[in-house]
Each structure stands twice: as structure tokens, then as C-alpha cells.
Scaffold this motif. Structure first.
Motif, mmCIF file in Angstrom:
data_model
loop_
_atom_site.group_PDB
_atom_site.id
_atom_site.type_symbol
_atom_site.label_atom_id
_atom_site.label_comp_id
_atom_site.label_asym_id
_atom_site.label_seq_id
_atom_site.Cartn_x
_atom_site.Cartn_y
_atom_site.Cartn_z
ATOM 1 N N ARG A 133 0.845 -1.189 0.000
ATOM 2 C CA ARG A 133 0.000 0.000 0.000
ATOM 3 C C ARG A 133 0.884 1.243 0.000
ATOM 4 O O ARG A 133 1.814 1.348 0.800
ATOM 5 N N VAL A 134 0.575 2.158 -0.894
ATOM 6 C CA VAL A 134 1.330 3.402 -1.001
ATOM 7 C C VAL A 134 0.570 4.506 -0.268
ATOM 8 O O VAL A 134 -0.605 4.758 -0.545
ATOM 9 N N GLU A 135 1.231 5.137 0.667
ATOM 10 C CA GLU A 135 0.679 6.318 1.334
ATOM 11 C C GLU A 135 1.846 7.160 1.840
ATOM 12 O O GLU A 135 2.427 6.897 2.882
ATOM 13 N N LEU A 136 2.188 8.165 1.051
ATOM 14 C CA LEU A 136 3.307 9.034 1.406
ATOM 15 C C LEU A 136 2.926 10.487 1.160
ATOM 16 O O LEU A 136 2.057 10.788 0.335
ATOM 17 N N LYS A 152 5.531 -0.597 2.256
ATOM 18 C CA LYS A 152 6.324 -1.812 2.399
ATOM 19 C C LYS A 152 5.399 -2.984 2.098
ATOM 20 O O LYS A 152 4.181 -2.805 1.980
ATOM 21 N N ILE A 153 5.954 -4.162 1.966
ATOM 22 C CA ILE A 153 5.124 -5.332 1.672
ATOM 23 C C ILE A 153 4.235 -5.623 2.878
ATOM 24 O O ILE A 153 4.724 -5.885 3.981
ATOM 25 N N THR A 180 -0.468 14.450 -0.583
ATOM 26 C CA THR A 180 -0.360 13.028 -0.255
ATOM 27 C C THR A 180 -0.712 12.186 -1.474
ATOM 28 O O THR A 180 -1.673 12.492 -2.202
ATOM 29 N N VAL A 181 0.049 11.133 -1.689
ATOM 30 C CA VAL A 181 -0.180 10.198 -2.785
ATOM 31 C C VAL A 181 -0.634 8.856 -2.198
ATOM 32 O O VAL A 181 -0.022 8.346 -1.252
ATOM 33 N N LEU A 182 -1.710 8.302 -2.756
ATOM 34 C CA LEU A 182 -2.262 7.023 -2.311
ATOM 35 C C LEU A 182 -2.298 6.036 -3.465
ATOM 36 O O LEU A 182 -2.437 6.422 -4.633
ATOM 37 N N GLY A 183 -2.230 4.768 -3.144
ATOM 38 C CA GLY A 183 -2.352 3.738 -4.170
ATOM 39 C C GLY A 183 -1.870 2.397 -3.647
ATOM 40 O O GLY A 183 -1.702 2.199 -2.438
ATOM 41 N N SER A 184 -1.649 1.466 -4.554
ATOM 42 C CA SER A 184 -1.122 0.156 -4.173
ATOM 43 C C SER A 184 -0.338 -0.435 -5.327
ATOM 44 O O SER A 184 -0.580 -0.117 -6.498
ATOM 45 N N LEU A 185 0.594 -1.291 -4.979
ATOM 46 C CA LEU A 185 1.389 -2.050 -5.943
ATOM 47 C C LEU A 185 1.094 -3.524 -5.699
ATOM 48 O O LEU A 185 0.998 -3.958 -4.555
ATOM 49 N N ARG A 186 0.948 -4.297 -6.761
ATOM 50 C CA ARG A 186 0.656 -5.731 -6.633
ATOM 51 C C ARG A 186 1.699 -6.529 -7.399
ATOM 52 O O ARG A 186 2.157 -6.117 -8.479
ATOM 53 N N VAL A 233 9.858 14.180 2.116
ATOM 54 C CA VAL A 233 8.806 13.170 1.999
ATOM 55 C C VAL A 233 8.658 12.449 3.326
ATOM 56 O O VAL A 233 9.652 12.129 3.991
ATOM 57 N N GLU A 234 7.421 12.242 3.725
ATOM 58 C CA GLU A 234 7.101 11.511 4.951
ATOM 59 C C GLU A 234 6.283 10.283 4.580
ATOM 60 O O GLU A 234 5.365 10.363 3.748
ATOM 61 N N TYR A 235 6.614 9.163 5.226
ATOM 62 C CA TYR A 235 5.954 7.896 4.934
ATOM 63 C C TYR A 235 5.046 7.496 6.092
ATOM 64 O O TYR A 235 5.462 7.559 7.255
ATOM 65 N N ASN A 236 3.851 7.061 5.769
ATOM 66 C CA ASN A 236 3.022 6.422 6.785
ATOM 67 C C ASN A 236 3.730 5.137 7.195
ATOM 68 O O ASN A 236 3.974 4.263 6.355
#
Length: 437
Positions: free
Chosen positions: A219-222, A329-330, A286-292, A321-324
């Protein structure tokens, strides 16, 4: 601690089990399995409809959990209640044999439910259709496992080993998996089995292929941090919106050029959330998304690329840049069926189901906590087809029109019973001579 057969060969497992088993056990035959599934058809459908009406989200499956416990009490199977709503039923035959974990997830989604499926009015609808619904099929999974529990308890004299009936809470948010696996780690488990209904597979088909069957997820959330100001003077501010937009483009380019061309890693960026008015530059975006992904090595690479691109893009734009800390991460790896047990399941199901029922299908890009089960215990995650245009099922999962073709639930029940039976036959001396006779 839980015992994974990845540390010993299946052949050695059979030898060890056979050396301690006593006598010849007459396992359920295929006719019995089919007849029992037919006899439980109304029960399974009734359970599915009851659970569908409850439609409780992750960690809040109170009525669902109470219903499962009531059913296990009536069937006569003892169980352990986990911290919140998860349950492990324990069916101990008292005879040496395989220890098998059968799993069903029990939670629904915070999603409105349309009163119709793709073709007609639903046969059952959530009690709270404006708020929650079973739009992924977990109601069907739980119902099939309850049906299997009923049959297995009835035929306990024809079984060996121990069967764990695992009802996992919070699959959708990952809230129930750790306590479930921690509890099973105090027991012996040789193999695991689960079923997920699948909208992209034709009704009446079931897939038990080896290898990656569902994707791992990142999951992308930065958040890019700049300096806000008036929209008329961007030179006096540090605009994180441009930074976020460039990051999305840079990430896509990096994936095209760095991800192994023989592998698949999808880049599903879904949102850039910045300011709210036209003339104010915000402080953050903020950018949201997911990688599969289907390969752990490529998943690890995707995480590295994500961070490298974010850091370098931020530097270009004088942002940080700040990361949730929970994401980027996986979060769950790919769901990978064990080759030996997939082959065993395919042969066993071919023998009990009509020709052509066992079918291949393409890997599914959704992710599932069952990947963690298969990391620990070799086994199979079956996909049960529910795509029936005439019935109106086939809408995507997590969609308000999603529905389950109830006509296929007996296939899932048969498959579960046959998997248990097949592992018992592997470990029971004298079975081969009985079959030849």
C-alpha cells in the motif's frame, strides 16, 4: 510450535504417519462425499444467507461469530474463541494422521449493497444495505466450512488425525490473521486448505493450480512536504502538488525500465490529495495507491524503487517526503499454492467431481491473508467460480452488484471434504489395498 511440512518431504510425512497409525480406516468414498454434500445443500445456503444479512465489518463480526459458535455447539464440535471474534473448531479423531487446518474468512465490507445483482433481485440482502455488505464472498466461505464441519463430525469414525476449523476475523484489514496463526503455532498443523469464490471464473469450475494464485500487496501512502503560500507567487512557496505529480510520472517510468520484464508489478496510484482552493498553495500533498506483485523478489525491488523515486523527486522540488509507517512496504506476500498438495488436490477432485470441473485460471491480482498461511503450512487456496450471467453473478469483488451463485456451494463443500479425505488416505496404511479390493 506448528509443524510445517516444508521441512520434510510429503513421502517422509506419509511414512511417519503410517508408522503410528493403528488398523485400517475405511475413509469416506466419493459416493458418500457427493451424497453428503447434496444432503447439506439447504443447510449451507441457509448459513450463507444468515451470515449475509449480518454483514459485519472487520473486527466487529459479533453476530457472525455467535452464529458460528451456535452451529458448532449444535454439531458437537468444541472450539477455542480467539481474542475478538475469531474461532478455531477442533475435530480430533483420536487416531494418528494428518493435522489439517481448514480456513474461512468471516468479515464483510463497509460498502452499500445494491438490491439487485447484474440480472435480477437478490435472494438475500444485508440488514444494513446502506452501510455494509458481503461484497467479497466471505459469507459463502463460512457457510461452506460450516457444512464441511457438519459432515466431518458425522463421519469422524472414517477420519484420521486432527482437523482445525478456522474462522478468521478481519481478513479485509488484516486484523485477525496474527492471533489466528499465533494460536495455531501452539498446535501441530501439516497442511492448510481454503476456498475463495472468484467472479472471473465460470460457475461450476474450481481451480487448484500450483504456484502464485493471488498477488502480494504494497500500500502506497506518502506525503510530500513543501511550503504553502499564495497561488499568484509560486516562486515564494515550495509547491508539493507539482512534486506529487512528478513523483507519479517518475514512478511509472522507473517501473517500466527497472521491473523484470518477465514479472508483473502493477502500479495502481489512485489519488493525489493536496489543497482545496484555487489560489492557495498547500503545505503538503499526499499520494495514495497500491502495488501488486507475484514474486517476492520483485516486490522487494518495487519497495526500493518506490522509496528511491520518492526521495529523489522530493529533492528535485526542494520538498521532503514523509511515509506512513504502516505502509510503503510489503503488507502481504503473494498467495502461492504448494506444488505437491496442488497436484494431490487436482487428482482427488478430478475423481469426485464431473469431468472438466477442475480448471486452470489466470492468477488473481487481489491479495489475501491466506498467503501467510501458505508461508507457514503447505497447502492449497482454491478458487471457486461464481460467474453465471444467467443468475446475475459475476460483478467484480468489492462492488455493490457483487453476488454469489449459490448453485456452486456444493462444489466447494465436496472439494473441502475430498481434500481432507485425500490427505487421510495418504497417511492411512491399507488404504491402497482397500481401494484395489
Amino acid at each position: 510450535m506448528g509443524n510445517s511440512l516444508k521441512s520434510i518431504s510429503p513421502k517422509l510425512f506419509r511414512q511417519e504417519s503410517s508408522s503410528v497409525a493403528r488398523g485400517v480406516i475405511d475413509m469416506m468414498d466419493d459416493i458418500e462425499i457427493r451424497n453428503e454434500a447434496a444432503a447439506q445443500r439447504d443447510y449451507v445456503i441457509g448459513c450463507r444467507r444468515a451470515i449475509h444479512r449480518f454483514a459485519e465489518t472487520s473486527g466487529r463480526e459479533v453476530r457472525t461469530s455467535a452464529f458460528i459458535k451456535q452451529q458448532l455447539d449444535e454439531i458437537g464440535i468444541p472450539y477455542e474463541s480467539l481474542v475478538k471474534t475469531g474461532i478455531i473448531g477442533i475435530l480430533d479423531t483420536g487416531r494418528a494422521g494428518p493435522h489439517i487446518a481448514l480456513r474461512a474468512d468471516i468479515d464483510a465490507l463497509p460498502l452499500p449493497e445494491n438490491p439487485d445483482n447484474l440480472k435480477r433481485a437478490r435472494v438475500v440482502i444485508s440488514d444494513t444495505p446502506d452501510e455494509t455488505c458481503h461484497a467479497c464472498g466471505h459469507d459463502a466461505h463460512t457457510a461452506m466450512l460450516l457444512g464441511a464441519s457438519k459432515v466431518l463430525r458425522k463421519h469422524i469414525g472414517e477420519l484420521t488425525g486432527v482437523i482445525y476449523l478456522c474462522f478468521e476475523e478481519g481478513e479485509e484489514n488484516g486484523g485477525g490473521i496474527q492471533v489466528m496463526l499465533d494460536t495455531l503455532a501452539t498446535k501441530k498443523v501439516d497442511s492448510c486448505w481454503g476456498i475463495h469464490v472468484y467472479n472471473a471464473l465460470e460457475s461450476g469450475k474450481i481451480c487448484v493450480q500450483a504456484g502464485p494464485r493471488m498477488a502480494g500487496a504494497i500500500r502506497v501512502e506518502l506525503t510530500f512536504v513543501g511550503r504553502g503560500g499564495h497561488g499568484s507567487r509560486p516562486d515564494l512557496s515550495i509547491n508539493p502538488v507539482f512534486c506529487a505529480a512528478n513523483f507519479v510520472n517518475n514512478l511509472a517510468v522507473a517501473f517500466v525500465n527497472q521491473i523484470d520484464a518477465n514479472e508483473t508489478v502493477t502500479c495502481g496510484i489512485t489519488a493525489i490529495q493536496g489543497g482545496q482552493v484555487a489560489n492557495v498553495i498547500p503545505d503538503t500533498a499526499t499520494v495514495l495507491g497500491s502495488l501488486r506483485f507475484f514474486s517476492m523478489s520483485e516486490g522487494d525491488k518495487a519497495v526500493r524503487i518506490l522509496h528511491e523515486v520518492a526521495e529523489n523527486t522530493a529533492r528535485m522540488h526542494r520538498c521532503s517526503v514523509e511515509y506512513n509507517e504502516k505502509y510503503n512496504k510489503i503488507s502481504v506476500g503473494p498467495t502461492i499454492n504448494d506444488p505437491y498438495y496442488s497436484e494431490l488436490a487436482a487428482k482427488a477432485l478430478d475423481a469426485v467431481l464431473p469431468s472438466g470441473t477442475v480448471s486452470p485460471c489466470a492468477p488473481w491480482y487481489a491479495s489475501d491473508s491466506f498467503s501467510l498461511w501458505l508461508n507457514r503450512y503447505p497447502g492449497v487456496y482454491a478458487h471457486l467460480g461464481i460467474n453465471n450471467p444467467e443468475y446475475g453473478s459475476g460483478a467484480p469483488h468489492h462492488n455493490s452488484y457483487f453476488d454469489v451463485d449459490e448453485n456452486v456451494l456444493d462444489i466447494g463443500l465436496i472439494a473441502t471434504l475430498k481434500y481432507v479425505n485425500a490427505l487421510g488416505e495418504e497417511a492411512t496404511p491399507g488404504q491402497a489395498s482397500k481401494e484395489k479390493a
